[in-house]
Scaffold this motif. Structure first.
Motif, short mmCIF file in Angstrom:
data_model
loop_
_atom_site.label_atom_id
_atom_site.label_comp_id
_atom_site.label_asym_id
_atom_site.label_seq_id
_atom_site.Cartn_x
_atom_site.Cartn_y
_atom_site.Cartn_z
N GLU A 178 0.82 -1.36 -0.07
CA GLU A 178 -0.04 -0.02 -0.13
C GLU A 178 0.82 1.29 0.02
N ILE A 179 0.28 2.41 -0.64
CA ILE A 179 1.11 3.60 -0.41
C ILE A 179 0.03 4.73 -0.01
N LEU A 180 0.58 5.54 0.82
CA LEU A 180 -0.20 6.76 1.15
C LEU A 180 0.71 7.99 0.88
N ASP A 181 0.03 8.73 0.03
CA ASP A 181 0.72 10.17 -0.71
C ASP A 181 0.24 11.23 0.01
N SER A 182 0.95 12.06 0.88
CA SER A 182 0.46 13.28 1.57
C SER A 182 0.76 14.57 0.69
N PRO A 183 -0.44 15.10 0.37
CA PRO A 183 -0.18 16.31 -0.63
C PRO A 183 0.40 17.59 0.19
N ASN A 184 0.97 18.24 -0.41
CA ASN A 184 1.39 19.49 0.05
C ASN A 184 2.29 19.55 1.45
N GLU A 185 3.07 18.42 1.66
CA GLU A 185 3.65 18.25 2.86
C GLU A 185 5.06 17.91 2.71
N GLY A 186 5.71 18.02 3.69
CA GLY A 186 7.44 17.97 3.70
C GLY A 186 7.79 16.54 4.30
N HIS A 187 8.98 16.52 4.42
CA HIS A 187 9.74 15.55 5.15
C HIS A 187 8.94 15.38 6.34
N VAL A 188 8.70 14.20 7.10
CA VAL A 188 8.52 13.96 8.38
C VAL A 188 7.54 15.09 9.01
N PHE A 189 6.56 15.42 8.08
CA PHE A 189 5.77 16.63 8.49
C PHE A 189 4.85 16.25 9.81
N HIS A 190 4.44 15.00 9.80
CA HIS A 190 3.56 14.29 10.87
C HIS A 190 4.34 14.71 12.40
N LEU A 191 5.55 14.85 12.46
CA LEU A 191 6.31 15.04 13.52
C LEU A 191 6.30 16.51 13.91
N VAL A 192 6.51 17.18 12.87
CA VAL A 192 6.70 18.77 12.94
C VAL A 192 5.27 19.55 13.31
N ASN A 193 4.15 18.83 12.53
CA ASN A 193 3.09 19.56 13.03
C ASN A 193 1.72 18.36 13.17
N PRO A 194 2.04 17.78 14.25
CA PRO A 194 0.99 16.42 14.40
C PRO A 194 -0.31 16.41 14.28
N THR A 195 -0.79 17.85 14.59
CA THR A 195 -2.24 17.92 14.78
C THR A 195 -2.84 18.38 13.28
N CYS A 196 -2.18 18.66 12.21
CA CYS A 196 -2.58 19.19 10.94
C CYS A 196 -3.34 17.94 10.40
N GLU A 197 -4.16 18.31 9.42
CA GLU A 197 -5.19 17.33 8.78
C GLU A 197 -4.46 16.01 8.24
N ASN A 198 -3.35 16.39 7.39
CA ASN A 198 -2.79 15.20 6.94
C ASN A 198 -2.00 14.29 7.85
N ALA A 199 -1.72 14.98 9.02
CA ALA A 199 -0.85 14.32 9.92
C ALA A 199 -2.05 13.27 10.76
N VAL A 200 -3.20 13.73 10.88
CA VAL A 200 -4.13 13.11 11.61
C VAL A 200 -4.72 11.69 10.73
N ILE A 201 -4.51 11.90 9.50
CA ILE A 201 -4.81 11.02 8.35
C ILE A 201 -3.90 9.94 8.20
N LEU A 202 -2.60 10.45 8.44
CA LEU A 202 -1.46 9.46 8.41
C LEU A 202 -1.39 8.55 9.74
N LEU A 203 -1.84 9.26 11.01
CA LEU A 203 -2.05 8.41 12.11
C LEU A 203 -3.06 7.31 12.09
N LYS A 204 -4.06 7.85 11.45
CA LYS A 204 -5.23 6.79 11.45
C LYS A 204 -4.89 5.65 10.65
N LYS A 205 -4.34 6.13 9.35
CA LYS A 205 -3.83 5.09 8.38
C LYS A 205 -2.87 4.01 8.83
N MET A 206 -1.91 4.46 9.93
CA MET A 206 -1.11 3.59 10.53
C MET A 206 -1.57 2.72 11.47
#
Length: 306
Positions: free
Chosen positions: A271-299
């Motif tokens: 499987e692949i998850l492609d996060s639009p408009n985001e940079g490297h490890v964005f989910h650690l830098v901004n863990p409450t942003c929409e794409n980070a929440v999507i990533l967390l739920k996917k994991m």
């Protein structure tokens, strides 16, 4: 003499600097937070020493919000940081693992491996493999750590990591195929690679790899270029999730890994998850942003598939 003392050998601006006289400055994720019981999630954590000889250690996480009817999936996590900075004990990774454990309802072992250049690659791989073997020692519920004995299902084990940690997670899945006897009684179900560090389709990789791994053979090194690894099709898990981000400098390497694994003959689910408009490890830098929440739920969903 003074001029050579301050001469930089290698630098990742704002993150890491190594001088030619051997001094090292780590400029990011250098804080250390103690283990705790998180007030909002009720996730508990504690630190353990895996190997007194090498000082390999880990932070363990356990959800404590409700009685568990059965043992929980086990996640073994490898932090990022270009093999030369970062820590399982810093606030960034402590908070990330706390959130992930709460969302997914799993047990987690966040590995503290030794860093380059003081401990050049392959030490990070050796330490990470030692952690997997330590986890496997709990196969009969008779290991040294009660949380794993009592709460972790060693038939539902996952490896994951971001950046360099994603690279490590892949290499652990390869080694598990080559040396399965070391993990007897433990079943590796899946690997989650978040913005992983690999060579791209042209075989290019950052000079960083040569710095952290002075013995590398270059672009034909299977640890950084899995496409040249004949063992890729033997990957010792049945599911792989690759997470990439649109504006990430490591994006091409992650996509090439996804493509190479898909063509290798490996028979698992990819499987692949492609996060639009985001940079490297964005989910650690901004863990409450929409794409980070999507990533967390996917994991979390990935860790709970049977």
């Amino acid at each position: 003499m003074e001029s050579t003392k301050n001469e930089v050998e290698f630098e990742l601006p704002s993150y890491f600097r190594a001088y030619k006289d051997g001094r090292v400055e780590r400029l990011f994720d250098t804080d250390r937070v103690p283990p705790s019981t998180h007030s909002d999630t009720s996730v508990s954590s504690k630190d353990i020493l895996i190997s007194p000889e090498t000082t390999v250690s880990a932070r363990l996480f356990k959800p404590t919000t409700k009685p568990q009817p059965q043992k929980l999936p086990l996640l073994i996590y490898f932090h990022g940081g270009a093999f030369c900075y970062g820590s399982a004990f810093c606030a960034t990774y402590h908070n990330h693992l706390t959130s992930l454990v709460a969302e997914a309802n799993v047990i987690a072992v966040s590995v503290e491996y030794r860093l380059a250049p003081e401990h050049p690659v392959p030490v990070a791989y050796e330490d990470s493999w030692a952690a997997l073997k330590w986890v496997a020692s709990h196969r009969d519920g008779q290991g040294p750590e009660p949380w794993l004995n009592d709460c972790a299902d060693l038939r539902r084990v996952f490896v994951a990591g971001d950046s360099a940690g994603g690279n490590i997670a892949h290499n652990m899945a390869v080694q598990a195929a080559v040396e399965p006897e070391d993990l007897a009684g433990m079943k590796l179900l899946g690997a989650c690679l978040i913005n992983p560090g690999f060579a791209n389709k042209q075989g290019d990789f950052h000079e960083l790899w040569r710095f952290v791994c002075p013995t590398t053979t270059g672009s034909d090194d299977p640890r950084i270029n899995p496409a040249v690894d004949p063992r890729l099709s033997r990957l010792a898990c049945s599911r792989v999730l690759v997470c990439v981000a649109e504006n990430d400098g490591a994006r091409d390497g992650g996509l090439f890994y996804y493509e190479s694994l898909g063509k290798s003959g490996w028979g698992g689910v990819l499987e692949i998850l492609d996060s639009p408009n985001e940079g490297h490890v964005f989910h650690l830098v901004n863990p409450t942003c929409e794409n980070a929440v999507i990533l967390l739920k996917k994991m979390a969903s990935f860790l709970n598939q049977v």
